[in-house]
Design an enzyme around this catalytic site. Structure first.
Site, short mmCIF file in Angstrom:
data_model
loop_
_atom_site.label_atom_id
_atom_site.label_comp_id
_atom_site.label_asym_id
_atom_site.label_seq_id
_atom_site.Cartn_x
_atom_site.Cartn_y
_atom_site.Cartn_z
N CYS A 34 -10.20 -68.00 27.30
CA CYS A 34 -10.48 -69.24 26.61
C CYS A 34 -9.77 -69.20 25.25
O CYS A 34 -9.77 -68.17 24.60
CB CYS A 34 -11.99 -69.34 26.50
N GLU A 138 -10.66 -76.48 27.25
CA GLU A 138 -9.47 -76.18 28.04
C GLU A 138 -8.65 -77.45 28.21
O GLU A 138 -9.17 -78.56 28.05
CB GLU A 138 -9.84 -75.60 29.40
#
Length: 266
Positions: A34, A138
């Site tokens: 991430c 994302e």
């Protein structure tokens, strides 16, 4: 040059070059999972939720946390069964590194290989931590650009990434503590946007993950699995999140991107 200045200059050089590039360029999009997350709670709420001892360092809510920034990390005291919180920089620097430049490529560690990688294996065995968060971001690729999405657990509740940490001594003798977030295969929610997801730990597994006496890597690795998709949601957010200078509630506020959303989640 002071100890703090030496490490900070190299880390901020990465931050300027990597995070502040125009996001119209595909190479400028954060590609690791991430690469940005949110921790929008005050430190007192974090303390209560994770049952940590009070800590003196300052912390205010952040909506766009980026690599190299100092953020709260939770560890267990090595001699007492209590959880302690402190600030560490995101982007692991192994203790044997000659300089901190490698932190740029070590914001994440793959769960499948962390036990065998020199940069991560000792940390996975001996130095595990919780990384508090209440959302992460994302980017979904479109024909012209990338659309950011926010991912949450139970509509924004606090949770913890599985983290590993290390300490590195710079040439002037100052200790710099850093961490990496472990990633795994995606669940049904995250797979629509990315082929990886950060490891989100079940709260019942916190004690085992933090236990400094647990050195069985095989047993620990069983915790590194995709989180229950039924407890997660995602929604498109503004491209304000693309720029590290933007750090407010607007970064994670839902926006309408109906055409993209229909294509991705149909």
């Amino acid at each position: 040059m002071t100890a703090l200045t030496y490490s900070s200059r190299l880390l901020w050089l990465f931050l300027f070059r990597y995070l502040n590039m125009p996001f119209s360029s595909p190479s400028a999009i954060i590609s690791p999972m991430c690469g940005r997350y949110r921790l929008s709670r005050r430190k007192q709420i974090i303390e209560e939720h994770f049952d940590t001892t009070p800590w003196d360092e300052e912390w205010s809510p952040h909506y766009n946390i980026a690599p190299t920034q100092p953020v709260p990390v939770i560890r267990q005291n090595p001699t007492e069964p209590i959880r302690e919180q402190s600030l560490m920089r995101w982007g692991l620097i192994p203790s044997w590194s000659k300089d901190p430049s490698g932190a740029a490529s070590m914001i994440n560690a793959r769960a499948e290989t962390a036990a065998t990688k020199p940069a991560f294996r000792d940390a996975l065995k001996f130095r595990r931590c919780l990384i508090p968060a209440d959302g992460f971001y994302e980017w979904a690729r479109t024909a012209k650009a990338k659309q950011p999405y926010c991912f949450e657990v139970n509509e924004g509740q606090l949770f913890a990434f599985a983290g590993i940490w290390d300490r590195w001594k710079d040439p002037n003798g100052a200790w710099v503590k850093t961490f990496s977030i472990l990633t795994t295969t995606p669940n049904a929610v995250t797979s629509a946007v990315h082929d990886r997801m950060p490891v989100i730990l079940e709260s019942d597994d916190y004690d085992l993950w933090l236990d400094p006496g647990m050195n069985n890597v095989s047993e620990i690795s069983e915790l590194l699995k995709p989180f229950d998709a039924g407890l997660m949601r995602s929604y498109p957010v503004s491209t304000r999140i693309n720029h590290v200078a933007n750090d407010d509630e607007e970064c994670s506020r839902p926006v309408e991107v109906a055409q993209i959303q229909n294509r991705l989640f149909a």
